[in-house]
Design an enzyme around this catalytic site. Structure first.
Site, PDB file in Angstrom:
ATOM      1  CG  ASP A  91      -1.882   1.181   1.274  1.00  0.00           C
ATOM      2  OD1 ASP A  91      -1.781   2.024   0.472  1.00  0.00           O
ATOM      3  OD2 ASP A  91      -2.635   1.321   2.256  1.00  0.00           O
ATOM      4  CG  HIS A 195       2.199   0.600   4.159  1.00  0.00           C
ATOM      5  ND1 HIS A 195       2.130   0.034   5.231  1.00  0.00           N
ATOM      6  CD2 HIS A 195       1.212   1.236   3.946  1.00  0.00           C
ATOM      7  CE1 HIS A 195       1.132   0.214   5.768  1.00  0.00           C
ATOM      8  NE2 HIS A 195       0.360   1.005   4.858  1.00  0.00           N
TER       9      HIS A 195
END
Length: 341
Positions: A91, A195
């Site tokens: 992400d 992430h």
């Protein structure tokens, strides 16, 4: 001449059409009337606004609720169905749909979905809430856009490395790697939040990937694969088909090599046989199609999709611009209601 713009002028400049507005207007009145929680001044936490301990809205940020209390909404996807698997996600950082009005939530989801369709030629069917923050109000709006909510059951906290320090993030990774060998996931797998924010987070991911692969005997894969969802997009052309779990474990990695296998039925995943009319839905423009085909080989290795398989809808002639893949409001909402509720 006055410099003040009317609302219609603002909409025109932003590219918001009456058609876009009509989709929201068609279900606005049915959106659950739940509390929109406020943030502290620094934006870091929610204000204690007396929310009931019974968690009537299935507010994930309160106690991690993933089974909606609003009748008809499906459970969130928060783990892999296949045991001993690591559902790999990346992400790039959240947007701001938490603590947002109904219209703001709709706009973020709708236009994000629309942009992806315009550029890639694919219509996504899942979303991850920013910060994981969602409740039945937000889930309901997402469901009307045919978006299933995807969360996680392990969080590396890598996004917070500046505050926690790299050693702590490495410890988180190491703890989760141990869980792959200590029996924690014998009945299901992990969806892990990581992430791609910057070089630090990506370096950590690359550093630990070999250890993760060694520890999780069920494999490391996209969430769609570990949930045996071979068709995570509305489009059903063969280049959009994922390998199923068995194919992935046998070495199939690219969409172009995977045969359509969504005829497999699993009531827990709601994977059904593809509709014979599905190819008439949501066709991309030739330019978008070319981009999507080029990107297809990387899709299976990077997508975080866990949505259920497509159900076809019909597009009214002239209802939406060519290639956007949006159906007329009434048909769209009827189709979504039949699928999700």
């Amino acid at each position: 001449m006055s410099a003040r713009l009317t609302q219609s002028h603002r909409s025109l400049l932003l590219g918001i059409t009456d058609y876009d507005k009509s989709i929201f207007a068609a279900f606005e009145a049915s959106i659950p009337n739940t509390t929109i929680h406020k943030l502290t001044a620094d934006g870091g936490n929610f204000v204690d606004d007396g929310y009931p301990a019974t968690d009537p809205d299935c507010w994930w940020s309160w106690k991690g609720c993933v089974t909606p209390k609003l009748a008809g909404l499906p459970p969130d996807i928060s783990y892999c169905k296949e045991p001993e698997t690591w559902g790999f996600t990346l992400d790039d950082g959240p947007n701001c749909s938490h603590n947002a009005t109904n219209e703001e939530v709709f706009a973020e989801l709708y236009f994000s979905k629309k942009i992806i369709k315009d550029i890639m030629g694919i219509t996504v069917r899942c979303w991850r809430p920013p910060f994981g923050d969602t409740d039945d109000r937000v889930r309901y709006i997402a469901s009307k856009l045919d978006l299933e909510t995807v969360l996680w059951n392990l969080d590396t906290d890598d996004w917070n490395y500046a505050a926690e320090g790299i050693p702590q993030i490495k410890e988180n990774y190491q703890d989760y790697i141990k869980m792959g060998t200590n029996g924690s996931f014998t009945k299901q797998g992990a969806i892990v939040l990581t992430h791609e924010i910057d070089n630090e987070t990506m370096t950590l991911s690359e550093e630990y990937l070999p250890q993760i692969r060694a520890a999780y005997s069920g494999g490391v894969m996209p969430i769609a694969v570990c949930n045996n969802n071979t068709q995570p997009y509305v489009e059903q052309d063969n280049q959009y088909v994922y390998p199923n779990y068995a194919q992935w474990m046998a070495g199939t990695r690219t969409v172009s090599l995977a045969a359509p296998t969504a005829v497999f039925t699993d009531v827990t995943l709601k994977i059904l046989a593809p509709s014979s009319t599905a190819n008439s839905t949501s066709q991309a423009t030739s330019k978008a199609k070319a981009v999507a085909t080029k990107a297809a080989s990387t899709t299976a290795a990077s997508s975080t999709s866990g949505a259920t398989s497509p159900t076809s809808t019909s597009q009214s002639a002239g209802a939406a611009p060519t290639g956007l893949g949006w159906v007329a409001p009434a048909a769209a909402l009827a189709g979504v209601a039949g699928l999700m509720l």
